[in-house]
Motif scaffolding. Structure first.
Motif, short mmCIF file in Angstrom:
data_model
loop_
_atom_site.label_atom_id
_atom_site.label_comp_id
_atom_site.label_asym_id
_atom_site.label_seq_id
_atom_site.Cartn_x
_atom_site.Cartn_y
_atom_site.Cartn_z
N ARG A 149 23.88 36.52 37.97
CA ARG A 149 23.73 35.66 36.78
C ARG A 149 22.97 36.38 35.68
O ARG A 149 23.30 36.28 34.50
N SER A 150 21.94 37.11 36.06
CA SER A 150 21.17 37.86 35.07
C SER A 150 22.02 38.93 34.41
O SER A 150 21.96 39.15 33.20
N MET A 151 22.87 39.60 35.20
CA MET A 151 23.73 40.64 34.67
C MET A 151 24.78 40.06 33.73
O MET A 151 25.13 40.69 32.72
N LEU A 152 25.29 38.87 34.02
CA LEU A 152 26.30 38.24 33.17
C LEU A 152 25.74 38.03 31.78
O LEU A 152 26.41 38.32 30.77
N SER A 153 24.52 37.54 31.69
CA SER A 153 23.88 37.32 30.40
C SER A 153 23.69 38.64 29.65
O SER A 153 23.95 38.74 28.45
N LEU A 154 23.26 39.67 30.37
CA LEU A 154 23.04 40.96 29.74
C LEU A 154 24.35 41.60 29.28
O LEU A 154 24.43 42.19 28.20
N GLN A 155 25.40 41.46 30.09
CA GLN A 155 26.69 42.05 29.75
C GLN A 155 27.24 41.46 28.46
O GLN A 155 27.85 42.17 27.65
N LYS A 156 27.02 40.18 28.23
CA LYS A 156 27.49 39.56 26.99
C LYS A 156 26.74 40.17 25.79
O LYS A 156 27.34 40.46 24.76
N ALA A 157 25.44 40.37 25.95
CA ALA A 157 24.66 40.96 24.86
C ALA A 157 25.14 42.38 24.58
O ALA A 157 25.20 42.81 23.42
N LEU A 158 25.51 43.11 25.63
CA LEU A 158 25.96 44.49 25.46
C LEU A 158 27.27 44.59 24.69
O LEU A 158 27.58 45.63 24.11
N LEU A 159 28.04 43.49 24.66
CA LEU A 159 29.31 43.50 23.93
C LEU A 159 29.12 43.79 22.45
O LEU A 159 30.01 44.34 21.80
N ILE A 160 27.95 43.42 21.91
CA ILE A 160 27.70 43.63 20.48
C ILE A 160 27.74 45.11 20.14
O ILE A 160 28.02 45.49 19.00
N LEU A 161 27.50 45.96 21.12
CA LEU A 161 27.49 47.40 20.86
C LEU A 161 28.88 47.95 20.58
O LEU A 161 29.02 49.06 20.07
N GLY A 162 29.92 47.18 20.93
CA GLY A 162 31.27 47.62 20.62
C GLY A 162 31.92 48.39 21.76
O GLY A 162 31.51 48.29 22.91
N PRO A 163 32.95 49.18 21.44
CA PRO A 163 33.75 49.87 22.46
C PRO A 163 32.94 50.77 23.37
O PRO A 163 31.88 51.28 23.00
N SER A 164 33.48 50.99 24.57
CA SER A 164 32.85 51.86 25.55
C SER A 164 32.76 53.29 25.03
O SER A 164 33.58 53.75 24.24
N GLN A 165 31.73 54.02 25.51
CA GLN A 165 31.57 55.43 25.16
C GLN A 165 32.52 56.33 25.95
O GLN A 165 32.55 57.54 25.73
N LEU A 166 33.32 55.74 26.84
CA LEU A 166 34.21 56.54 27.67
C LEU A 166 35.40 57.09 26.91
O LEU A 166 36.20 57.85 27.46
N SER A 167 35.53 56.72 25.64
CA SER A 167 36.58 57.33 24.81
C SER A 167 36.21 58.78 24.50
O SER A 167 37.06 59.57 24.07
N ASN A 168 34.95 59.12 24.73
CA ASN A 168 34.50 60.51 24.58
C ASN A 168 34.80 61.25 25.88
O ASN A 168 34.35 60.86 26.96
N THR A 169 35.60 62.31 25.80
CA THR A 169 36.07 63.02 26.99
C THR A 169 34.91 63.53 27.85
O THR A 169 34.93 63.39 29.08
N ALA A 170 33.91 64.12 27.21
CA ALA A 170 32.78 64.65 27.97
C ALA A 170 32.04 63.54 28.70
O ALA A 170 31.68 63.69 29.88
N ARG A 171 31.82 62.40 28.02
CA ARG A 171 31.11 61.30 28.66
C ARG A 171 31.92 60.71 29.80
O ARG A 171 31.37 60.33 30.83
N SER A 172 33.24 60.62 29.63
CA SER A 172 34.10 60.10 30.68
C SER A 172 33.99 60.93 31.95
O SER A 172 33.85 60.40 33.06
N THR A 173 34.00 62.26 31.81
CA THR A 173 33.88 63.17 32.95
C THR A 173 32.51 63.03 33.61
O THR A 173 32.39 62.99 34.85
N GLU A 174 31.46 62.96 32.78
CA GLU A 174 30.10 62.82 33.31
C GLU A 174 29.96 61.51 34.09
O GLU A 174 29.32 61.49 35.15
N ALA A 175 30.52 60.42 33.57
CA ALA A 175 30.39 59.12 34.22
C ALA A 175 31.00 59.13 35.61
O ALA A 175 30.44 58.56 36.55
N VAL A 176 32.16 59.78 35.75
CA VAL A 176 32.82 59.86 37.06
C VAL A 176 31.91 60.59 38.05
O VAL A 176 31.75 60.15 39.20
N GLU A 177 31.31 61.70 37.62
CA GLU A 177 30.42 62.45 38.51
C GLU A 177 29.16 61.66 38.85
O GLU A 177 28.66 61.71 39.98
N GLU A 178 28.64 60.92 37.89
CA GLU A 178 27.45 60.09 38.14
C GLU A 178 27.78 58.98 39.14
O GLU A 178 26.97 58.67 40.03
#
Length: 223
Positions: A149-178
């Motif tokens: 429930r706490s995460m649901l509330s936070l996830q809605k707030a995070l939507l204001i930040l806009g699109p995911s950073q995974l459109s960046n190729t380097a970040r997408s690769t890093e996220a998979v390794e993380e």
């Protein structure tokens, strides 16, 4: 009439979901005005469901009324962005620690499959969806309803930040390794290590987000 439980009526709920998706995907950006007539025409509904949807978005903290302007998508300042990611690190770090103890083998395998699909998706729009499912699956594996429930509330707030950073190729690769490092800790049932790796993952995303916000602000200053 608004239902007694104060949730949006069916049409209002549909409009709410559509606007929520547009905020998440960047169709509606921070500062964009929400004009009832314009939105009603675009979504093919009357103004009443739009009004209900805007009211719900206000309750979520995603929309604010600006004097002499009206309803608009909220803009977060630097401190608020930092605070959001700090809380995300705390909550998702806790989820990883709990999942190391509670996740079933089926859930572990599902996380592996999702991360492999994320690797194949690269920086395509599909990557953001797969990433959301990965994190949601890990949260479910923690098996703690109060945390969810706490995460649901936070996830809605995070939507204001806009699109995911995974459109960046380097970040997408890093996220998979993380993700893979998190799953190694989960497989070892090492809760402390899983929490450390998840916090590192969220902090990496935070650094990328701050960098992109600064570049956006610099671009606005130059214009």
């Amino acid at each position: 009439m608004i239902p007694e439980d104060d949730s949006p009526a069916p049409q209002g709920n549909s409009a709410y979901r559509q606007l929520l998706d547009e905020i998440r995907d960047g169709g509606l950006m921070p500062g964009d005005r929400l004009r009832e007539t314009e939105l009603a025409t675009r979504l093919g509904v009357s103004r009443t469901p739009i009004r209900e949807a805007i009211r719900q978005l206000e309750a979520d903290g995603l929309v604010a009324h600006v004097p002499r302007i009206g309803a608009s998508v909220r803009q977060l300042d630097y401190a608020e962005v930092m605070e959001l990611y700090e809380m995300r690190a705390v909550l998702e770090g806790t989820a990883a620690r709990l999942a190391a103890r509670a996740a079933s083998e089926v859930e572990m395998q599902e996380l592996i499959v999702l991360n492999d699909q994320l690797a194949e998706a690269g920086n395509s729009p599909e990557a953001a969806r797969l990433n959301r499912i990965f994190h949601a699956t890990l949260l479910d594996a923690a098996k703690n309803r109060f945390l969810s429930r706490s995460m649901l509330s936070l996830q809605k707030a995070l939507l204001i930040l806009g699109p995911s950073q995974l459109s960046n190729t380097a970040r997408s690769t890093e996220a998979v390794e993380e993700h893979r490092r998190i799953m190694v800790a989960l497989a070892a049932r090492d809760g402390a290590a899983a929490e450390v790796e998840m916090r590192a993952h969220i902090e990496a995303a935070q650094r990328m987000r701050i960098r992109s916000l600064r570049e956006r602000d610099r671009g606005m200053d130059d214009s």
